[in-house]
Design an enzyme around this catalytic site. Structure first.
Site, mmCIF file in Angstrom:
data_model
loop_
_atom_site.group_PDB
_atom_site.id
_atom_site.type_symbol
_atom_site.label_atom_id
_atom_site.label_comp_id
_atom_site.label_asym_id
_atom_site.label_seq_id
_atom_site.Cartn_x
_atom_site.Cartn_y
_atom_site.Cartn_z
ATOM 1 N N ASP A 341 -42.920 95.168 120.312
ATOM 2 C CA ASP A 341 -41.452 95.121 120.603
ATOM 3 C C ASP A 341 -40.655 96.384 121.248
ATOM 4 O OD1 ASP A 341 -41.328 96.741 118.499
ATOM 5 O OD2 ASP A 341 -40.166 95.591 117.134
ATOM 6 N N ASP A 343 -37.800 99.154 121.005
ATOM 7 C CA ASP A 343 -36.741 99.455 120.039
ATOM 8 C C ASP A 343 -35.453 100.145 120.974
ATOM 9 O OD1 ASP A 343 -37.849 98.096 117.977
ATOM 10 O OD2 ASP A 343 -39.095 99.849 117.564
ATOM 11 N N ASP A 431 -35.062 95.195 119.608
ATOM 12 C CA ASP A 431 -34.473 95.533 118.361
ATOM 13 C C ASP A 431 -33.327 96.788 118.800
ATOM 14 O OD1 ASP A 431 -36.092 94.319 116.874
ATOM 15 O OD2 ASP A 431 -37.189 95.666 116.092
#
Length: 507
Positions: A341, A343, A431
């Site tokens: 992912d 961040d 995120d």
């Protein structure tokens, strides 16, 4: 070298003279007045001399240190003065200590610094007495440096891994223990993997690892098997185990943790179709999105895709407030080419203004029609509740867990897609966390990782410096005060650590 013994300074000499002038019952001896239970010193009498050793022992005990009279496996710090490294290490090896690889073998300078500070100071490279290792014959396995820190925050680990065959095996074993909720061996294998990743050479024989810390009997047995047969039979057994394979499959879904995966497994479910076809299972929104976008979010995100997402978030943030601060964190900040992912930390110089950032970023993404999923968690951060003496896996800052639509036209070099995928877009997990500006340095350090680096950094702060560190603050338990920091370097300085660049934190 001959006068090094006198560098303790007039203050320390005066302190001992004052102590010597007190009544006998006022002097700390044995275990009375101990302040540092986790530190056990042994002063090498050779070269130091009996009277000076007694003098320094008395000084250390008066300051709350434990000083043992006998060298044993309980010792954490061996202090020597004016001894040649080769002869000192030869003597230490002849003592047949099992825990020698985990002991700090130190010059008296560390002792001097600790007495001056009134506590055990952080062990730095200049304090270490390293074993002189002869150059191995050409073609033979290299010998390890005598001193490798047990703490990842004192090692520089890049993305290059010379011992992948071992670390991959250790990760499987650690994950298996994690699935079985057995924390001790799980952490032990992760710590061992972290140490091996930091080595600049490939392990070719176990003898070369004799001074490498964090390698217990089980880890060495696995390494020996790999060196002998080219594989670990224990790891192969785990990889073929139905429960392990099923839990690994289920936990690869966004929003599914080990407990949920185990519950599904115990319910007789073995595949995604089993889960999706079971009417008794109610998936939450996160899990629904995890299955819906599984093909995309289970595929690695490239550095080019991370840069494209940064441009999108940057546009959103600065449309909201021009003075916003945006930082890419996680594995990409550590120099990795791929990640699971992306961040980001986002904040503003004006305290309190950061509270509106994430909701506005979400609205911007909705307007742009690039938001596929959103889980917004409002801030519960309260400085008055710090320090926290209990570690929590997640901090209390406002955060968003998103799945965003990324167009191929926005990515330099194109999307990282599966073969045959011609959609022109993909889903990516993003995120976001929004700390107040005065907590920015702590949040940046915590969210940059790696997980093992952060775990060891907190452990080092607690055990070596008597401090508490988390994503919110650094608290000095001795001084009973919070230590301010505007940069990561400030935090390292407070801990007495050499600064380690993000790309060297891949523990």
């Amino acid at each position: 070298m001959a006068t090094k013994a006198l560098i303790l300074g007039s203050k320390l000499i005066k302190a001992v003279e004052q102590m010597a002038s007190r009544p006998a019952d006022a002097t700390v001896s044995g275990r009375e007045g101990v302040k540092f239970e986790d530190v056990r010193l042994y002063l090498v009498e050779r070269k130091m001399g009996r009277s000076r050793r007694s003098f320094l022992t008395q000084l250390a005990r008066s300051k709350g240190f434990i000083v043992e009279d006998v060298l044993s496996d309980d010792i954490t710090h061996v202090v020597s003065e004016d001894n040649q490294a080769s002869s000192l290490w030869k003597w230490l090896r002849e003592c047949a200590l099992k825990n020698l690889p985990d002991m700090h073998v130190l010059d008296v300078g560390w002792f001097t610094d600790s007495m001056r500070e009134g506590r055990p100071v952080a062990v730095e490279t200049r304090h270490l007495i390293q074993e002189t290792v002869p150059t191995p014959p050409e073609g033979s396995a290299p010998t390890a440096q005598a001193v490798v820190s047990q703490y990842a925050c004192q090692r520089r680990t890049t993305t290059e891994n010379n011992n992948k065959i071992f670390t991959d095996a250790f990760e499987v074993l650690a994950e298996s223990y994690e699935f079985n909720e057995i924390e001790g061996p799980c952490l032990a294998f992760r710590r061992a993997a972290s140490v091996l990743k930091s080595l600049s050479w490939a392990v070719q024989c176990l003898e070369a690892t004799r001074n490498v810390p964090c390698l217990g009997e089980h880890t060495k047995a696995v390494m020996e098997e790999i060196l002998r047969y080219g594989r670990s039979f224990e790891v192969e057994k785990i990889l073929s185990d139905e429960r392990y394979r099923t839990l690994k499959l289920f936990t690869s879904v966004f929003g599914v943790g080990p407990k949920t995966a185990d519950k599904w497994y115990r319910g007789g479910l073995r595949s995604f179709s089993d889960v999706l076809g079971d009417r008794g299972i109610r998936l939450n929104r996160m899990q629904q999105s995890g299955f819906l976008h599984y093909g995309d979010i289970s595929r690695a995100v490239s550095k080019a895709e991370a840069r494209a997402l940064r441009n999108i978030i940057d546009e959103a943030v600065h449309a909201i407030t021009p003075d916003a601060v945006l930082a890419l964190t996680g594995g990409f900040r550590r120099g990795k080419e791929f990640g699971h992912d992306v961040d980001f930390i986002v904040t503003t110089p004006e305290l309190g203004k950061e509270k509106n950032l994430l909701p506005n970023i979400v609205l911007f993404s909705l307007h742009q029609r690039i938001l596929l999923y959103c889980d917004y968690q409002a801030s519960t951060f309260d400085m008055s509740k710090l320090p926290s003496y209990r570690f929590e896996a997640m901090d209390h800052f406002a955060k968003c867990f998103l799945i965003m639509r990324l167009e191929g036209s926005q990515v330099e070099g194109g999307l990282h897609l599966a073969e045959g995928d011609s959609r022109g877009w993909r889903a990516v997990r993003v995120d976001l966390v929004a700390p107040p500006m005065d907590r920015y340095a702590f949040a940046l350090l915590g969210w940059s990782g790696s997980r093992q680096f952060e775990r060891d950094l907190r452990r080092f702060a607690r055990l070596e410096r008597n401090m508490l560190l988390d994503n919110h603050a650094l608290y000095d338990k001795t001084k009973k005060e919070f230590l301010a920091a505007t940069t990561e370097r400030d935090i390292f300085a407070h801990l007495g650590l050499e600064y380690i660049e993000p790309w060297q934190r891949n523990a």
